[in-house]
Design a protein around this motif. Structure first.
Motif, short mmCIF file in Angstrom:
data_model
loop_
_atom_site.label_atom_id
_atom_site.label_comp_id
_atom_site.label_asym_id
_atom_site.label_seq_id
_atom_site.Cartn_x
_atom_site.Cartn_y
_atom_site.Cartn_z
N UNK A 1 0.83 -1.20 0.00
CA UNK A 1 0.00 0.00 0.00
C UNK A 1 0.86 1.25 0.00
N UNK B 1 -10.61 1.19 3.65
CA UNK B 1 -10.87 1.53 2.24
C UNK B 1 -12.36 1.60 1.92
N UNK B 2 -13.20 1.00 2.76
CA UNK B 2 -14.64 0.97 2.44
C UNK B 2 -15.39 2.20 2.93
N UNK B 3 -14.80 2.99 3.81
CA UNK B 3 -15.56 4.09 4.41
C UNK B 3 -15.92 5.15 3.39
N UNK B 4 -17.07 5.75 3.61
CA UNK B 4 -17.63 6.75 2.71
C UNK B 4 -18.33 7.82 3.54
N UNK C 1 -14.52 8.94 2.23
CA UNK C 1 -13.27 8.21 2.48
C UNK C 1 -12.55 8.73 3.72
N UNK C 2 -11.88 7.83 4.40
CA UNK C 2 -11.12 8.20 5.59
C UNK C 2 -9.64 8.28 5.22
N UNK C 3 -8.95 9.16 5.91
CA UNK C 3 -7.56 9.46 5.61
C UNK C 3 -6.64 8.36 6.12
N UNK C 4 -5.62 8.03 5.34
CA UNK C 4 -4.62 7.05 5.79
C UNK C 4 -4.43 5.94 4.79
N UNK C 5 -3.63 4.95 5.15
CA UNK C 5 -3.44 3.79 4.27
C UNK C 5 -4.77 3.10 4.07
N UNK C 6 -5.08 2.81 2.82
CA UNK C 6 -6.40 2.26 2.49
C UNK C 6 -6.39 0.73 2.58
N UNK D 1 -21.44 -1.13 6.47
CA UNK D 1 -20.38 -0.52 7.27
C UNK D 1 -20.88 -0.08 8.64
N UNK E 1 -19.55 5.40 10.92
CA UNK E 1 -18.49 6.16 10.25
C UNK E 1 -17.66 6.91 11.29
N UNK F 1 -17.54 -4.97 9.06
CA UNK F 1 -18.63 -5.46 8.21
C UNK F 1 -18.28 -6.86 7.70
#
Lengths: 157, 408
Positions: free
Chosen positions: B58, B140-143, B145-150, B387, B390, B399
């Protein structure tokens, strides 16, 4: 006159011989230097030094298929400002993985300046954020996406 | 434009000649010297860390590498399939002979220093299988998107760790009644290379620090811990965000307050104390430290995308874990959660080890299916299908895992 002509002829011959000797001396000299510095004549061998040769690029910032090869960033307005300011401490992969709004990129930059030793960006900040928002836009994913990129294969049970 | 190799080498040779005759030649030796570090900066991570070539890189600065579900099929995760999570730069030189661990802090009775051999000889050694999952696994699934390594699903492992109990060492130094938290300090380098900055210095409340299974480990799967995973000494606190399990440990402070090291404060490894709508701005004061990881599971066989014949029953298997708790029930669904089928679920080898499940699935007719896996913990909390809540940094996505199957 004839003797003079004969002398001139000998002189030219001697001259040619001297040149030839000189040439031989130079060749021998180069050979000698090789024996000193490169006794295996390795510079004439094809398969060697592959590790080095793979990493030698004069143009560090070449673009291929619209991608800045060294970082993987998309070639667009503001690219080099992003490369210069955003890939010193961390990999560009940390940038390209993320999808954020201008507001959140600005907040992230502020966080990096407050806690991670990022310098003041001045007018470059706008260039960077505009580049990121335009080239790495947010994608609406909903609460759960479809399963994607499935590689189908026959399973022998 | 890449420079011709032959030319370069010829010129290097020429530059040796040049030094002899005292003439400067462009592209001389200096260039060779300048280019050497590049080769060291961009090594093959799979060879460097002995990882399987199917692992996903990543991030290469700092190194962050994850597994795929089907790579995690082993009951005990081998190094080659173990995810790598770094906040800073891996220490370049480890001097094992002179490596010391200092126990200090406001709440230590006597500050003490131990060599590795002190630790190994003075305290009883213990071995446990411990589940380590990155707090951001599934980010990677958050919406939005969340900051950081996906991370997708592969920042999870359960290896065998051998070491001494942190409790035994802390008690040897002496714990004052005022003790609240421990905080670790490590030998890694901040990305900015600022020696005054620590990339990460997290910890745990005393109750976690004093558990039987919380180890100062020097072995992983029976061998020296690989460098990327914390050689020569790693804190291992199973069931909590893996960032609590600090690598390359040099010092542990017994604090009289919640440890305030790097990545303990702000939004790092914290979620909103009260749930928020997706995308909400949350102030630092409304963020609470993550402790136990939530219940979760993975189908590790078959690999997603299997095409099978209708007459066949499909045998599936995987692992389930529940942070501090145990998994009490494991189910699968092939109709998007309408009906559930119970799996065979094994007990954990020890507390905080993941548990193995298996079942046989019969498909009623041809078509496209998804197998969904749902674990339930001993507090009767199950994995959600969509999910979970958030949060700004995208932590704790548990999930249900899904794989695709086609029946022909």
């Amino acid at each position: 006159m004839a003797a003079n002509k004969e002398f001139q002829k000998k002189l030219r011959k001697a001259e040619r011989l001297a040149y030839f000797a000189g040439f031989l001396f130079v060749i021998a000299g180069i050979g000698g230097l090789f024996l000193l510095y490169d006794p295996d004549f390795s510079i004439f061998q094809k398969k060697q030094n592959t590790l080095l040769s793979n990493n030698i690029e004069i143009d560090e910032d070449r673009i291929e298929n619209g991608i800045h090869v060294r970082t993987g960033l998309i070639d667009a307005k503001g690219l080099m400002t992003v490369v210069t300011n955003c890939t010193n401490c961390h990999s560009a992969k940390l940038v390209t993985q993320n999808r954020m709004s201008a507001e959140r990129w600005n907040a992230t930059i502020k966080w990096m300046q407050e806690t991670q030793n990022l310098w003041e960006l001045g007018s470059n900040q706008k260039v960077i954020v505009e580049y990121l928002v335009a080239n790495y836009p947010q994608k609406e994913k909903g609460r759960r996406e479809h399963l994607m990129n499935i590689n189908w294969y026959e399973l022998e049970n | 434009m890449s420079m011709d190799r032959r030319k370069f080498i010829t010129k290097t040779a020429l530059s040796s000649l040049a030094t002899l005759i005292g003439v400067e030649i462009v592209f001389g030796k200096n260039m060779l010297r300048d280019y050497q570090p590049l080769a060291l900066q961009g090594p093959d991570p799979f060879k460097l860390f002995k990882k399987d070539s199917e692992m996903i890189v990543l991030n290469d600065k700092p190194w962050n590498i994850e597994a795929k579900a089907h790579l995690l099929d082993d009951k005990i995760t081998p190094n080659k399939y173990m995810f790598v999570r770094n906040n800073g730069l891996i220490p370049e030189e480890i001097d094992v002979k002179n490596w010391t661990l200092v126990i200090d802090g406001e709440s230590v009775v006597r500050q003490k220093k131990y060599t590795l051999s002190d630790l190994k000889s003075k305290f009883k050694q213990h071995t446990y299988q411990l589940t380590l999952e990155c707090g951001g696994n599934g980010r990677s699934e958050f919406n939005p998107p969340a900051k950081g390594n996906q991370w997708t699903i592969g920042a999870i492992s359960c290896a065998t760790w051998t070491g001494v109990r942190l409790r035994d060492v802390l008690e040897d130094a002496g714990i004052k009644n005022s003790a609240v938290y421990i905080g670790y300090h490590s030998a890694d380098t901040h990305l900015s290379r600022d020696p005054k900055k620590e990339p990460i210095s997290r910890g745990a409340p005393m109750i976690k620090a004093l558990q039987d299974e919380t180890l100062l480990a020097f072995k992983m799967n029976g061998k020296d811990i690989p460098l990327a995973h914390g050689y020569p000494l790693r804190l291992v606190a199973g069931g909590w965000p893996a960032s609590v399990s600090g690598k390359w440990i040099e010092r542990i402070s017994i604090r009289n307050k919640v440890h305030d090291g790097a990545k303990m404060t702000g939004t790092a490894y914290r979620v909103p104390c009260n749930s928020v709508a997706p995308g909400t701005k949350v102030g630092d004061k409304e963020m609470c430290i993550i402790e136990s990881m939530p219940v979760k599971s993975l189908i590790t066989f078959p690999k997603s995308g299997a095409v099978i014949h209708k007459k066949d029953t499909l045998k599936i298997r995987g692992h389930a874990w529940a942070g501090e708790l145990e998994v009490s029930n494991m189910e699968t669904s092939i109709d998007f959660g309408a009906t559930w089928q119970k799996c065979l679920l094994e007990k954990p080898v020890n507390r905080l080890a993941w548990q193995h499940f298996s079942t046989s699935i019969h498909f009623p007719k041809k078509g496209y299916y998804e197998i969904w896996a749902r674990a339930t913990d001993s507090n009767n909390e199950a994995q959600p299908m969509v999910l979970p809540g958030w949060n700004p940094k995208g932590y704790l996505n548990n999930a249900c895992h899904r794989i695709a199957i086609k029946v022909t």
